[in-house]
Design an enzyme around this catalytic site. Sequence first.
Site, PDB file in Angstrom:
ATOM      1  CG  ASP A 132      -1.990   1.043   1.177  1.00  0.00           C
ATOM      2  OD1 ASP A 132      -2.280   1.532   0.064  1.00  0.00           O
ATOM      3  OD2 ASP A 132      -2.560   1.366   2.226  1.00  0.00           O
ATOM      4  CG  HIS A 154      -8.570  -0.015  -4.651  1.00  0.00           C
ATOM      5  ND1 HIS A 154      -9.653   0.715  -4.206  1.00  0.00           N
ATOM      6  CD2 HIS A 154      -7.482   0.463  -3.962  1.00  0.00           C
ATOM      7  CE1 HIS A 154      -9.255   1.576  -3.282  1.00  0.00           C
ATOM      8  NE2 HIS A 154      -7.942   1.453  -3.118  1.00  0.00           N
TER       9      HIS A 154
HETATM   10  C1  HEM Z   1     -10.001  -1.573   2.597  1.00  0.00           C
HETATM   11  C2  HEM Z   1      -9.759  -0.371   2.084  1.00  0.00           C
HETATM   12  C3  HEM Z   1      -8.619  -0.110   1.154  1.00  0.00           C
HETATM   13  C4  HEM Z   1      -7.538  -0.882   0.838  1.00  0.00           C
HETATM   14  C5  HEM Z   1      -7.190  -2.258   1.385  1.00  0.00           C
HETATM   15  C6  HEM Z   1      -6.762  -0.155  -0.126  1.00  0.00           C
HETATM   16  C7  HEM Z   1      -5.592  -0.616  -0.688  1.00  0.00           C
HETATM   17  C8  HEM Z   1      -4.917  -0.001  -1.722  1.00  0.00           C
HETATM   18  C9  HEM Z   1      -3.793  -0.549  -2.425  1.00  0.00           C
HETATM   19  C10 HEM Z   1      -3.132  -1.900  -2.109  1.00  0.00           C
HETATM   20  C11 HEM Z   1      -3.448   0.327  -3.393  1.00  0.00           C
HETATM   21  C12 HEM Z   1      -2.351   0.136  -4.465  1.00  0.00           C
HETATM   22  C13 HEM Z   1      -1.016   0.615  -4.057  1.00  0.00           C
HETATM   23  C14 HEM Z   1      -0.935   2.089  -3.832  1.00  0.00           C
HETATM   24  O1  HEM Z   1      -0.837   2.866  -4.775  1.00  0.00           O
HETATM   25  O2  HEM Z   1      -1.033   2.479  -2.698  1.00  0.00           O
HETATM   26  C15 HEM Z   1      -4.314   1.464  -3.281  1.00  0.00           C
HETATM   27  C16 HEM Z   1      -4.269   2.592  -4.068  1.00  0.00           C
HETATM   28  C17 HEM Z   1      -5.065   3.695  -3.889  1.00  0.00           C
HETATM   29  N1  HEM Z   1      -6.136   3.804  -3.066  1.00  0.00           N
HETATM   30 FE1  HEM Z   1      -6.787   2.417  -1.763  1.00  0.00          FE
HETATM   31  N2  HEM Z   1      -7.364   1.040  -0.382  1.00  0.00           N
HETATM   32  C18 HEM Z   1      -8.516   1.118   0.372  1.00  0.00           C
HETATM   33  C19 HEM Z   1      -9.433   2.149   0.408  1.00  0.00           C
HETATM   34  C20 HEM Z   1      -9.319   3.312  -0.312  1.00  0.00           C
HETATM   35  C21 HEM Z   1     -10.244   4.417  -0.224  1.00  0.00           C
HETATM   36  C22 HEM Z   1     -11.480   4.469   0.653  1.00  0.00           C
HETATM   37  C23 HEM Z   1      -9.755   5.384  -1.069  1.00  0.00           C
HETATM   38  C24 HEM Z   1     -10.283   6.765  -1.369  1.00  0.00           C
HETATM   39  C25 HEM Z   1     -11.392   7.275  -0.891  1.00  0.00           C
HETATM   40  C26 HEM Z   1      -8.544   4.880  -1.680  1.00  0.00           C
HETATM   41  C27 HEM Z   1      -7.747   5.581  -2.540  1.00  0.00           C
HETATM   42  C28 HEM Z   1      -6.645   5.068  -3.182  1.00  0.00           C
HETATM   43  C29 HEM Z   1      -5.843   5.824  -4.117  1.00  0.00           C
HETATM   44  C30 HEM Z   1      -6.036   7.288  -4.513  1.00  0.00           C
HETATM   45  C31 HEM Z   1      -4.856   4.950  -4.584  1.00  0.00           C
HETATM   46  C32 HEM Z   1      -3.736   5.269  -5.576  1.00  0.00           C
HETATM   47  C33 HEM Z   1      -4.164   5.028  -6.988  1.00  0.00           C
HETATM   48  C34 HEM Z   1      -3.024   5.397  -7.921  1.00  0.00           C
HETATM   49  O3  HEM Z   1      -2.836   6.603  -8.140  1.00  0.00           O
HETATM   50  O4  HEM Z   1      -2.340   4.488  -8.376  1.00  0.00           O
HETATM   51  N3  HEM Z   1      -8.317   3.616  -1.199  1.00  0.00           N
HETATM   52  N4  HEM Z   1      -5.207   1.237  -2.263  1.00  0.00           N
END
Ligand code: HEM
Length: 296
Positions: free
Chosen positions: A138, A210
């Site tokens: 993450d 996601h």
């Molecule tokens: C159980 C809840 C969540 C999990 C397990 C999760 C996990 C992850 C993972 C593994 C990534 C890919 C690696 C990274 O770029 O960090 C990611 C990307 C991202 N997540 Fe989440 N996330 C969750 C909830 C959310 C929520 C609620 C939001 C926004 C309201 C969000 C916004 C983002 C954004 C903006 C990215 C980056 C996308 C990019 O620019 O590549 N995530 N998340």
Amino acid sequence: MTPQHGLFEEPGNRAQYLEYTLKQGVALDDIKCALRRATSRLPNVFIAIAFGSNCWNSLQPLWRPTQLSDFVEQASAKGHLMPATQQDIFFWVHGETSSDVMPAVIQVSQAMAVIADLTLDLNGYKAPDARIITGFVDGTGNPKGDKRHTAAVVPDGQIGAGGSYVLGQKWTHKLPEFLQLSVPAQEQVMGRTKETNIEMEGAAMPTNSHVARTDIDVNDTPMKMYRRGTPYGNAGDYGLYFLAFACEQTRFEHVIDSMLGKDDGVTDAMMDYSDAKTGSYWFMPSQEDLDALLMA
Ligand code: HEM
């Protein structure tokens, strides 16, 4: 105007997330006194504080962050729920070791006991390789260097300059269901490979992954935010406390709409395997605005 101490201090291997609701009828002077005690500086730990919309109005009647409003419950057409559990005050206590963080948690809890009820108390930790409980890395897509400031902090010249809009959401993982999927199927859910942490490209990126749902542009502006959430948990309750900072609250709103498929009906597949349990918007004022707000 400077962001509160510690916003960009990484990695922040230990954290505690505390949400409070104010007790009825407490005098404003008593609230400010308690908040000053709660946020007194301690070594090797950062005690960041942010406020919900109603609380902001009571504490700082002279001005308010233009976009700050309460989190509102929302659902996708498939029935994924993002509940609203808006509270008044949020503390993000973070440092590198539990022994640094814990004295600050106790300081906050003792100061706050008089004026507010604790509604959320989660311990957060970061793995050395930044893998969360599902096994994915993450934070990779987070802005780096100066871009963190651009994404996370209200620019100079605007109301609330140096502050940040904040989204906090506790998510629990349906881990057995997720791990029952083959690794390639898990990767389709997230939009990145699991072991090697590589983003899927072009046609290989599923539209409901996601990353596809969260890496979005609105009117040619990338909806970048700075994420500092971590895994949290104990044997019976574990997941991710999602914590992100942005220069505009609307960035969160657009990304949430995209996850819920508000425009195109495509929902974020990640939500089939994790449930949102809380949801609050906060405003974290700049250090200078916080000092002014807490003045006797
Ligand atoms: C159980 C809840 C969540 C999990 C397990 C999760 C996990 C992850 C993972 C593994 C990534 C890919 C690696 C990274 O770029 O960090 C990611 C990307 C991202 N997540 Fe989440 N996330 C969750 C909830 C959310 C929520 C609620 C939001 C926004 C309201 C969000 C916004 C983002 C954004 C903006 C990215 C980056 C996308 C990019 O620019 O590549 N995530 N998340």
